[in-house]
Write an enzyme that holds these catalytic residues in place. Structure first.
Site, PDB file in Angstrom:
ATOM      1  N   SER A   1       0.814  -1.224   0.000  1.00  0.00           N
ATOM      2  CA  SER A   1       0.000   0.000   0.000  1.00  0.00           C
ATOM      3  C   SER A   1       0.856   1.287   0.000  1.00  0.00           C
ATOM      4  CB  SER A   1      -0.898  -0.021   1.236  1.00  0.00           C
ATOM      5  OG  SER A   1      -1.405   1.254   1.487  1.00  0.00           O
ATOM      6  N   ASN A   2       0.595   2.135  -0.985  1.00  0.00           N
ATOM      7  CA  ASN A   2       1.253   3.458  -1.008  1.00  0.00           C
ATOM      8  C   ASN A   2       0.771   4.296   0.165  1.00  0.00           C
ATOM      9  OD1 ASN A   2       2.609   3.326  -3.610  1.00  0.00           O
ATOM     10  ND2 ASN A   2       0.542   3.165  -4.432  1.00  0.00           N
TER      11      ASN A   2
END
Ligand SMILES: Cc1ncc(COP(=O)(O)O)c(C=O)c1O
Length: 466
Positions: free
Chosen positions: A201-202
């Site tokens: 996840s960014n």
């Protein structure tokens, strides 16, 4: 107030009152006389506030094992004062301009980490849930330039808005959301932040690193990972782990129960540590999140959107980014068309979610009235990534912008009439660290890879110089 009492306590513990007063004056910018110390010190137990006491205890624990040198006491004390000063500012409302010392080593003149009141664009001021404050984490405005994407039919011209350049470790469109959410977390005096997402996840990477930059503790729930051994140290996972995040593994579950897990964990953390904990929903998707992209739309207007473009294309996962942009487009009466390429969910599911987001901010509109959701591009866009980087020098990511660009290219060919005109603006929402997820090794070695020009050294043609 309690500050003086705590300083008194420090002085008593460390028996260096003069040094401590001097440091306090410098760090907290308060004027403390020895008399005040004596007065307050008489009632020391009553005057130390709970949170101040906590840090004081930490300070004492840190110093307890050893005979601390003057330098160490100074370091402990400076850390303590900064936390205290931060707490005082956050709880009494912001005048962050006077609070420049509390993040060490950062030049505050460029406005980073400063909190301001947020002004929504005039056309959005009637909406619900307008965030009150914003804290600067990005370098804006991000540039727009022509993009010579290979495979674009001649009748179209494609341009790119480089939101991937909004920062370095905190980069991509999603950091725009964090500017609102962290302002709120700080105003609520949070000491911990809970959020979650998939392994790469960014959003989790940006939350974790932002937390540490503000001196908060990140707690990350990793979706669809149930064993420690499945945790990688690659790409975004490497970065949120480098931030010293507390990780919680969550087996596969529905979106709703994952969201519930985040909220329950936040309750648990604040009980356990007896400190406020701020919960950021999956992907930051929330009403303040919508305002991040309403503001992005205003930035586009200031960059000449109406005169220069006909269509906007963006990747869509939770829907927040595309919905904010589409709301801006609708409320300004713009003639552009917004296309959102889904990288995970079906059009039906996205429509339901975005309908709710719209009603949350006070708009009785249907998703399909304001944007064109394109599904069918859920597979990984590795071929597009290598083709685009080798031809244009722009890096895409495997989860969002790779698929979004692939969707754009195919739709321009298959469904050209769904585009309003010929000038298309693609929003590069960032996510480059996903490229380092470990899968590129194999991709690069696939036969026919566009980015493979491997040559044997041509000994006969290029003799080594003697
Ligand atoms: C790089 C990148 N682009 C696009 C998106 C999709 O944004 P949204 O969830 O607002 O639809 C995300 C979501 O995490 C992202 O990280």
């Amino acid at each position: 107030m309690g500050v003086t009492a705590v300083l008194g306590e420090c002085a008593r513990i460390f028996t260096h009152p003069r040094m401590i007063f001097k440091l306090a004056q410098r760090e907290l910018n308060v004027d403390i006389s020895t008399d005040a110390y004596i007065d307050e010190n008489r009632n020391i137990e009553q005057t130390i506030r709970a949170d101040e006491r906590f840090y004081l205890e930490l300070l004492v624990i840190q110093a307890a094992d050893e005979e601390p040198s003057t330098h160490k006491i100074e370091m402990y004390f400076i850390t303590y004062c900064r936390k205290l000063s931060h707490n005082r500012e956050a709880s009494t409302g912001p005048d962050w301009r006077d609070d420049r010392q509390w993040i060490p080593g950062i030049n505050m003149d460029n406005g980073y980490f400063q909190m301001h009141e947020y002004q929504a664009p005039a056309w959005a001021q009637h909406l619900n849930h307008i965030p009150s404050h914003i804290v600067k984490l990005t370098t804006l405005n991000t540039p727009i330039h022509r993009w010579s994407l290979p495979g674009v039919p001649d009748r179209f011209q494609v341009f790119i808005k480089r939101d991937d350049l909004s920062g370095a470790e905190l980069s991509g469109s999603k950091v725009r959301i964090l500017q609102f959410l962290f302002a709120e977390a700080l105003r609520q005096n949070a000491r911990h932040v809970v959020t979650g997402g998939c392994l790469q996840s960014n959003h989790c990477r940006s939350v974790a690193l932002t937390c540490r930059q503000f001196g908060l503790t990140p707690h990350i729930v990793v979706a669809r990972v149930s064993k420690k051994e499945e945790l990688e140290a690659k790409g975004n996972a490497l970065l949120y782990r480098l931030a010293g995040s507390h990780l919680y593994l969550s087996p596969t579950c529905s979106y709703e129960s994952f969201s519930q897990r985040l909220r329950s964990l936040a309750g648990y953390i604040s009980d356990k540590y007896r400190e406020p904990c701020y919960c950021i929903p999956l992907g930051g998707s929330s009403p303040p999140g919508m305002f991040a992209f309403i503001t992005l739309f205003q930035e586009l207007i200031e960059q000449g959107l109406f005169d220069n473009f006909d269509d906007i294309v963006v990747s869509i996962a939770t829907g927040c980014t595309a919905a904010g942009i589409a709301v801006g487009n609708y409320l300004t009466g713009s003639k552009l068309r917004i296309h959102a390429v889904s990288i995970a969910l079906s059009k039906e599911e996205l429509t339901k979610r975005i309908d709710l987001m719209l009603s949350d901010i006070g708009l009785s509109l249907g998703t399909n009235d304001i944007m064109d959701i394109i599904d069918g591009y859920i597979g990984q866009g590795y071929e597009t990534i290598t083709n685009v980087s080798a031809n244009t020098g722009i890096l895409l990511d495997p989860y969002y912008t790779g698929k979004g660009t692939q969707g754009l290219l195919e739709e321009l060919k298959k469904n050209p009439t769904t585009f309003q005109g010929k000038k298309i603006l693609f929003i590069h929402t960032g996510g480059k660290f996903g490229l380092f997820n470990g899968e590129m090794d194999q991709v690069m070695n696939l036969p026919g890879n566009h980015a493979n020009y491997i040559n044997e050294w041509p000994e006969k043609d290029i003799p080594l110089v003697q």
